[in-house]
Design a protein around this motif. Sequence first.
Motif, PDB file in Angstrom:
ATOM      1  N   GLN A 272       0.831  -1.204   0.000  1.00  0.00           N
ATOM      2  CA  GLN A 272       0.000   0.000   0.000  1.00  0.00           C
ATOM      3  C   GLN A 272       0.865   1.254   0.000  1.00  0.00           C
ATOM      4  O   GLN A 272       1.921   1.300   0.634  1.00  0.00           O
ATOM      5  N   MET A 273       0.396   2.278  -0.714  1.00  0.00           N
ATOM      6  CA  MET A 273       1.077   3.569  -0.717  1.00  0.00           C
ATOM      7  C   MET A 273       0.022   4.653  -0.910  1.00  0.00           C
ATOM      8  O   MET A 273      -0.815   4.545  -1.820  1.00  0.00           O
ATOM      9  N   ASN A 274       0.053   5.671  -0.061  1.00  0.00           N
ATOM     10  CA  ASN A 274      -0.966   6.714  -0.194  1.00  0.00           C
ATOM     11  C   ASN A 274      -0.703   7.564  -1.434  1.00  0.00           C
ATOM     12  O   ASN A 274       0.410   7.610  -1.979  1.00  0.00           O
ATOM     13  N   THR A 275      -1.735   8.255  -1.873  1.00  0.00           N
ATOM     14  CA  THR A 275      -1.673   9.003  -3.132  1.00  0.00           C
ATOM     15  C   THR A 275      -0.606  10.081  -3.116  1.00  0.00           C
ATOM     16  O   THR A 275       0.139  10.262  -4.090  1.00  0.00           O
ATOM     17  N   ARG A 277       2.188  10.309  -1.483  1.00  0.00           N
ATOM     18  CA  ARG A 277       3.539   9.776  -1.589  1.00  0.00           C
ATOM     19  C   ARG A 277       3.806   9.235  -2.989  1.00  0.00           C
ATOM     20  O   ARG A 277       4.894   9.396  -3.538  1.00  0.00           O
ATOM     21  N   ALA A 278       2.798   8.587  -3.549  1.00  0.00           N
ATOM     22  CA  ALA A 278       2.955   8.031  -4.895  1.00  0.00           C
ATOM     23  C   ALA A 278       3.261   9.124  -5.911  1.00  0.00           C
ATOM     24  O   ALA A 278       4.066   8.939  -6.833  1.00  0.00           O
ATOM     25  N   ARG A 279       2.638  10.274  -5.727  1.00  0.00           N
ATOM     26  CA  ARG A 279       2.847  11.371  -6.671  1.00  0.00           C
ATOM     27  C   ARG A 279       4.266  11.931  -6.599  1.00  0.00           C
ATOM     28  O   ARG A 279       4.764  12.509  -7.572  1.00  0.00           O
ATOM     29  N   THR A 280       4.909  11.775  -5.473  1.00  0.00           N
ATOM     30  CA  THR A 280       6.280  12.281  -5.353  1.00  0.00           C
ATOM     31  C   THR A 280       7.247  11.469  -6.205  1.00  0.00           C
ATOM     32  O   THR A 280       8.368  11.923  -6.483  1.00  0.00           O
ATOM     33  N   LEU A 281       6.840  10.269  -6.612  1.00  0.00           N
ATOM     34  CA  LEU A 281       7.702   9.421  -7.435  1.00  0.00           C
ATOM     35  C   LEU A 281       7.653   9.808  -8.911  1.00  0.00           C
ATOM     36  O   LEU A 281       8.497   9.374  -9.695  1.00  0.00           O
ATOM     37  N   LEU A 282       6.658  10.612  -9.270  1.00  0.00           N
ATOM     38  CA  LEU A 282       6.523  11.022 -10.668  1.00  0.00           C
ATOM     39  C   LEU A 282       7.456  12.186 -10.987  1.00  0.00           C
ATOM     40  O   LEU A 282       7.759  13.007 -10.108  1.00  0.00           O
TER      41      LEU A 282
END
Length: 297
Positions: A272-275, A277-282
């Motif tokens: 699981q990964m919150n939204t 945090r996930a956006r920081t990978l983009l």
Amino acid sequence: SLGNVLTLATATQSDLALSSDILVSTLAQFNMKASESARIMDVFTQAVANAPARLGDLQYSLKYVGALANSMGYSLEETTAALMMLYSAGMKGEQAGTALRSALSQLADTKVQEKLRALGIEVLDANGKLKDMNVILDEMKQKGLDTSQVLSIFGTEAGTAINIMLTQGGEAYAKYVELLENSKGKAEQTAEEMKNTVQYKIQALKSAIEGIKLDNKKLLNLALSYESHPDNITPAVMGGFNAATVEKNKVFSQKKHLPSYIKAVVVIPNKQMNTLRARTLLPKSYSKENAIYNLSH
């Protein structure tokens, strides 16, 4: 209209079905025009805010006394003011309505008027109509009517209501009337203050589903107050494959019917990964070539 019903429900923390019913019944009881619905909303919102009663109490009370009060020349504000006095003494709904109905009926009774006249109290004006309630209460108080006299003249039910209002006095009644007559905009103001609360959002969505039939577009906009991503709420409300966007706090969507040969593939990661945090990978930016390629494929 649905807007008026939702405003009243929000301002008084009531459900939509009750709010709709009381608007319709009050218009009929006081021979009011539909355009006066806002006045009713404001009066009821003010009453609920300043008396220990709920909108349901007003509905039950007016069911028994509304039409009679109107026929005797009492306005919605004057009738509600009298009910507020009874509510403040612990009466509720039907009990307050029947007690006030009995009190008004007794005041209109010629035998009761004769008994009061013998004590130096005149409840009729020069035109033979009942005087304002605050004037009647003040005259009774000036003549020193006590509880036993009131009960003897009016009877138990009506006398109880009269005694409650007499104890509070004509001035208190007049202040309630003034408060209600100057309540313009109260419902909208209160509803606006409530809209930012979680309770409002829950009540609005629940009432929309259970109380009044709403089309999907209106339901979709209510759902937006819960979930700000239209791509999440639109399929749940509209069903199927949808393209959606938000403009000025409204959801605009278009449903697409996909060919049967197109199948959905769902990939669920085991971590699981919150939204956020996930956006920081983009990447923070994309090249023109990548943008064109992704838009065209």
